[in-house]
Scaffold this motif. Structure first.
Motif, PDB file in Angstrom:
ATOM      1  N   LEU A 127      44.910  34.711  52.727  1.00 44.06           N
ATOM      2  CA  LEU A 127      43.461  34.876  52.699  1.00 44.06           C
ATOM      3  C   LEU A 127      43.034  36.253  53.200  1.00 44.06           C
ATOM      4  O   LEU A 127      41.902  36.678  52.933  1.00 44.06           O
ATOM      5  N   GLY A 128      43.914  36.936  53.924  1.00 43.91           N
ATOM      6  CA  GLY A 128      43.550  38.213  54.520  1.00 43.91           C
ATOM      7  C   GLY A 128      43.476  39.368  53.541  1.00 43.91           C
ATOM      8  O   GLY A 128      43.012  40.459  53.909  1.00 43.91           O
ATOM      9  N   ARG A 129      43.898  39.166  52.308  1.00 47.00           N
ATOM     10  CA  ARG A 129      43.802  40.236  51.311  1.00 47.00           C
ATOM     11  C   ARG A 129      42.354  40.370  50.857  1.00 47.00           C
ATOM     12  O   ARG A 129      41.788  39.445  50.277  1.00 47.00           O
ATOM     13  N   PRO A 130      41.698  41.504  51.115  1.00 46.36           N
ATOM     14  CA  PRO A 130      40.284  41.633  50.755  1.00 46.36           C
ATOM     15  C   PRO A 130      40.066  41.687  49.250  1.00 46.36           C
ATOM     16  O   PRO A 130      40.882  42.245  48.507  1.00 46.36           O
ATOM     17  N   LEU A 131      38.982  41.083  48.802  1.00 39.72           N
ATOM     18  CA  LEU A 131      38.608  41.079  47.392  1.00 39.72           C
ATOM     19  C   LEU A 131      37.182  41.619  47.253  1.00 39.72           C
ATOM     20  O   LEU A 131      36.378  41.514  48.174  1.00 39.72           O
ATOM     21  N   ASN A 132      36.878  42.138  46.063  1.00 41.81           N
ATOM     22  CA  ASN A 132      35.518  42.637  45.835  1.00 41.81           C
ATOM     23  C   ASN A 132      34.753  41.811  44.802  1.00 41.81           C
ATOM     24  O   ASN A 132      33.666  42.197  44.387  1.00 41.81           O
ATOM     25  N   GLY A 133      35.337  40.666  44.387  1.00 46.26           N
ATOM     26  CA  GLY A 133      34.621  39.825  43.439  1.00 46.26           C
ATOM     27  C   GLY A 133      35.544  38.822  42.775  1.00 46.26           C
ATOM     28  O   GLY A 133      36.764  38.841  42.977  1.00 46.26           O
ATOM     29  N   LEU A 134      34.958  37.943  41.966  1.00 49.80           N
ATOM     30  CA  LEU A 134      35.736  36.901  41.302  1.00 49.80           C
ATOM     31  C   LEU A 134      36.719  37.464  40.281  1.00 49.80           C
ATOM     32  O   LEU A 134      37.781  36.873  40.042  1.00 49.80           O
ATOM     33  N   ASP A 135      36.378  38.590  39.681  1.00 52.26           N
ATOM     34  CA  ASP A 135      37.302  39.179  38.715  1.00 52.26           C
ATOM     35  C   ASP A 135      38.613  39.583  39.390  1.00 52.26           C
ATOM     36  O   ASP A 135      39.703  39.383  38.834  1.00 52.26           O
ATOM     37  N   ALA A 136      38.514  40.133  40.597  1.00 52.63           N
ATOM     38  CA  ALA A 136      39.719  40.511  41.330  1.00 52.63           C
ATOM     39  C   ALA A 136      40.518  39.276  41.729  1.00 52.63           C
ATOM     40  O   ALA A 136      41.758  39.291  41.688  1.00 52.63           O
ATOM     41  N   TRP A 137      39.826  38.205  42.101  1.00 46.92           N
ATOM     42  CA  TRP A 137      40.510  36.955  42.452  1.00 46.92           C
ATOM     43  C   TRP A 137      41.278  36.416  41.253  1.00 46.92           C
ATOM     44  O   TRP A 137      42.456  36.071  41.355  1.00 46.92           O
ATOM     45  N   ALA A 138      40.626  36.356  40.104  1.00 44.91           N
ATOM     46  CA  ALA A 138      41.271  35.840  38.893  1.00 44.91           C
ATOM     47  C   ALA A 138      42.414  36.737  38.448  1.00 44.91           C
ATOM     48  O   ALA A 138      43.457  36.254  37.970  1.00 44.91           O
ATOM     49  N   ALA A 139      42.263  38.051  38.611  1.00 44.60           N
ATOM     50  CA  ALA A 139      43.331  38.982  38.227  1.00 44.60           C
ATOM     51  C   ALA A 139      44.579  38.756  39.073  1.00 44.60           C
ATOM     52  O   ALA A 139      45.712  38.835  38.564  1.00 44.60           O
ATOM     53  N   GLY A 140      44.386  38.449  40.354  1.00 43.08           N
ATOM     54  CA  GLY A 140      45.529  38.157  41.212  1.00 43.08           C
ATOM     55  C   GLY A 140      46.271  36.909  40.776  1.00 43.08           C
ATOM     56  O   GLY A 140      47.509  36.857  40.790  1.00 43.08           O
ATOM     57  N   ILE A 141      45.524  35.891  40.380  1.00 42.98           N
ATOM     58  CA  ILE A 141      46.138  34.656  39.897  1.00 42.98           C
ATOM     59  C   ILE A 141      46.848  34.892  38.563  1.00 42.98           C
ATOM     60  O   ILE A 141      47.950  34.377  38.326  1.00 42.98           O
ATOM     61  N   ASP A 142      46.233  35.673  37.696  1.00 42.84           N
ATOM     62  CA  ASP A 142      46.848  36.039  36.420  1.00 42.84           C
ATOM     63  C   ASP A 142      48.217  36.678  36.653  1.00 42.84           C
ATOM     64  O   ASP A 142      49.220  36.321  36.011  1.00 42.84           O
ATOM     65  N   ALA A 143      48.275  37.605  37.607  1.00 39.59           N
ATOM     66  CA  ALA A 143      49.527  38.288  37.901  1.00 39.59           C
ATOM     67  C   ALA A 143      50.572  37.323  38.465  1.00 39.59           C
ATOM     68  O   ALA A 143      51.760  37.390  38.101  1.00 39.59           O
ATOM     69  N   LYS A 144      50.161  36.420  39.353  1.00 37.19           N
ATOM     70  CA  LYS A 144      51.104  35.458  39.921  1.00 37.19           C
ATOM     71  C   LYS A 144      51.593  34.472  38.869  1.00 37.19           C
ATOM     72  O   LYS A 144      52.757  34.047  38.887  1.00 37.19           O
ATOM     73  N   MET A 145      50.717  34.090  37.937  1.00 44.46           N
ATOM     74  CA  MET A 145      51.148  33.204  36.867  1.00 44.46           C
ATOM     75  C   MET A 145      52.168  33.896  35.963  1.00 44.46           C
ATOM     76  O   MET A 145      53.138  33.278  35.509  1.00 44.46           O
ATOM     77  N   ALA A 146      51.973  35.185  35.713  1.00 45.95           N
ATOM     78  CA  ALA A 146      52.947  35.936  34.913  1.00 45.95           C
ATOM     79  C   ALA A 146      54.297  35.968  35.623  1.00 45.95           C
ATOM     80  O   ALA A 146      55.353  35.786  34.991  1.00 45.95           O
ATOM     81  N   GLU A 147      54.277  36.182  36.933  1.00 46.90           N
ATOM     82  CA  GLU A 147      55.512  36.185  37.718  1.00 46.90           C
ATOM     83  C   GLU A 147      56.182  34.818  37.690  1.00 46.90           C
ATOM     84  O   GLU A 147      57.407  34.714  37.518  1.00 46.90           O
ATOM     85  N   ALA A 148      55.384  33.770  37.851  1.00 45.08           N
ATOM     86  CA  ALA A 148      55.924  32.415  37.852  1.00 45.08           C
ATOM     87  C   ALA A 148      56.512  32.051  36.494  1.00 45.08           C
ATOM     88  O   ALA A 148      57.603  31.477  36.401  1.00 45.08           O
ATOM     89  N   ALA A 149      55.791  32.392  35.434  1.00 45.40           N
ATOM     90  CA  ALA A 149      56.268  32.072  34.089  1.00 45.40           C
ATOM     91  C   ALA A 149      57.558  32.814  33.771  1.00 45.40           C
ATOM     92  O   ALA A 149      58.488  32.248  33.184  1.00 45.40           O
ATOM     93  N   ALA A 150      57.638  34.084  34.164  1.00 42.57           N
ATOM     94  CA  ALA A 150      58.841  34.873  33.900  1.00 42.57           C
ATOM     95  C   ALA A 150      60.054  34.299  34.626  1.00 42.57           C
ATOM     96  O   ALA A 150      61.191  34.423  34.151  1.00 42.57           O
ATOM     97  N   ALA A 151      59.814  33.637  35.751  1.00 37.97           N
ATOM     98  CA  ALA A 151      60.907  33.038  36.519  1.00 37.97           C
ATOM     99  C   ALA A 151      61.244  31.626  36.066  1.00 37.97           C
ATOM    100  O   ALA A 151      62.153  30.997  36.615  1.00 37.97           O
ATOM    101  N   GLY A 152      60.522  31.115  35.085  1.00 34.73           N
ATOM    102  CA  GLY A 152      60.832  29.802  34.540  1.00 34.73           C
ATOM    103  C   GLY A 152      60.071  28.640  35.145  1.00 34.73           C
ATOM    104  O   GLY A 152      60.409  27.480  34.883  1.00 34.73           O
ATOM    105  N   ALA A 153      59.040  28.911  35.939  1.00 41.53           N
ATOM    106  CA  ALA A 153      58.260  27.835  36.554  1.00 41.53           C
ATOM    107  C   ALA A 153      57.390  27.137  35.519  1.00 41.53           C
ATOM    108  O   ALA A 153      56.891  27.760  34.579  1.00 41.53           O
TER     109      ALA A 153
END
Length: 301
Positions: free
Chosen positions: A16-42
């Motif tokens: 939670l300590g990672r600062p965000l400047n809006g919902l777009d940044a929040w969604a972009a972070g999740i997008d990136a984590k989903m790409a990482e998860a998918a690439a690893a076979g999750a």
């Protein structure tokens, strides 16, 4: 679809300590984590309870503690809209943590399981903490149902944090024979972490299924109420010889803060097929959907 023999999950104990400047940044972070998860076979990325508290980093100035939940709930529909296309994009499911959600003019603590087929299934927290029932802090109302989700041969149930500490819910869930129990959590202290993760391990034994639990770490820059959060990630299995005796499939240690996005666990090849077979026959000890209806309590002796 035939039930799979194994499934891999990605668990993200969001910082939670990672600062965000809006919902777009929040969604972009999740997008990136989903790409990482998918690439690893999750097959699913699992996020924690109140991952949405990150939004407090960009809350209006002067917002008081008792107004934080309604404000967060006001952001929630737009936040969910930003996530709608991500499961199909990455081909994996997303448990998007929990966020306050307005129902009949009041707020519930709601988890969202979003699937590549376009479904978004909600699960409201059923048993609220004292702080979640306090008008001076984060006043919420409890949910009233458990959702059982069928997807790609898997039966999935979500229980939010304190709900996993309620054995009575296992009695209701057991007849539905879940393969996965997903547990997003928020625990301020190590005592809460121990309760939630310890009870999650017990539910794996009671339900004869895999249980995945994750919680937030750190503190949102805008918080007025949660200065600490302690958690990690774990996947638990029934304690059986054929599954390695201990009931622990994989885990990360509990931490209070994190230098990056938060502890990330790829739980590879969770043996849901073997667990299902043990549930059907061959477990060392499992009472199944046992009922205590025939048992009476003798008190006052």
């Amino acid at each position: 679809m035939p039930a799979p023999d194994t499934v891999s999950l990605a668990l993200w104990a969001t910082n939670l300590g990672r600062p965000l400047n809006g919902l777009d940044a929040w969604a972009a972070g999740i997008d990136a984590k989903m790409a990482e998860a998918a690439a690893a076979g999750a097959k699913i990325l699992v996020m924690p309870e109140y991952a949405a508290e990150q939004w407090l980093a960009f809350k209006p100035e002067g917002l008081t503690t008792d107004r934080e939940i309604p404000w967060l709930a006001g952001q929630a529909p737009a936040a969910l809209e930003r996530l709608e296309g991500l499961p199909a994009k990455h081909g994996i499911g997303l448990l998007a943590g929990t966020m306050p959600w307005t129902v009949d003019g009041r707020q519930r603590n709601r988890a969202w399981l979003m699937l590549p087929d376009g479904r978004a299934v909600h699960q409201d927290k059923l048993c609220l903490t004292p702080d979640e029932q306090d008008p001076k802090t984060w006043l919420l109302t409890p949910g009233d149902s458990v959702q059982v989700v069928e997807w790609d041969g898997l039966t999935i149930v979500t229980l939010v944090c304190l709900d996993v500490e309620m054995p009575a819910l296992s009695t209701l869930i057991a007849p539905h024979r879940p393969d996965l129990l997903l547990v997003p959590s928020m625990t301020l202290r190590r005592s809460g972490y121990a309760r939630v993760f310890g009870c999650a391990k017990a539910r794996a034994v009671e339900l004869m299924c895999a249980v995945a639990v994750t919680g937030v770490v750190g503190a949102s820059p805008g918080t007025t109420w949660n200065p600490t959060n302690v958690s990690g990630n774990a996947v638990y299995l029934p304690c059986e010889k054929s599954l390695g005796y201990t009931g622990v499939h994989s885990e990360t240690p509990a931490v209070e803060e994190h230098w990056g996005d938060g502890p990330f666990l790829l739980a590879k090849d969770i043996p849901v097929g073997a667990v299902r077979a043990l549930r059907d026959r061959g477990s060392e000890v499992w009472p199944g959907a046992w009922s205590a209806d025939h048992v009476r309590v003798v008190a006052g002796l």
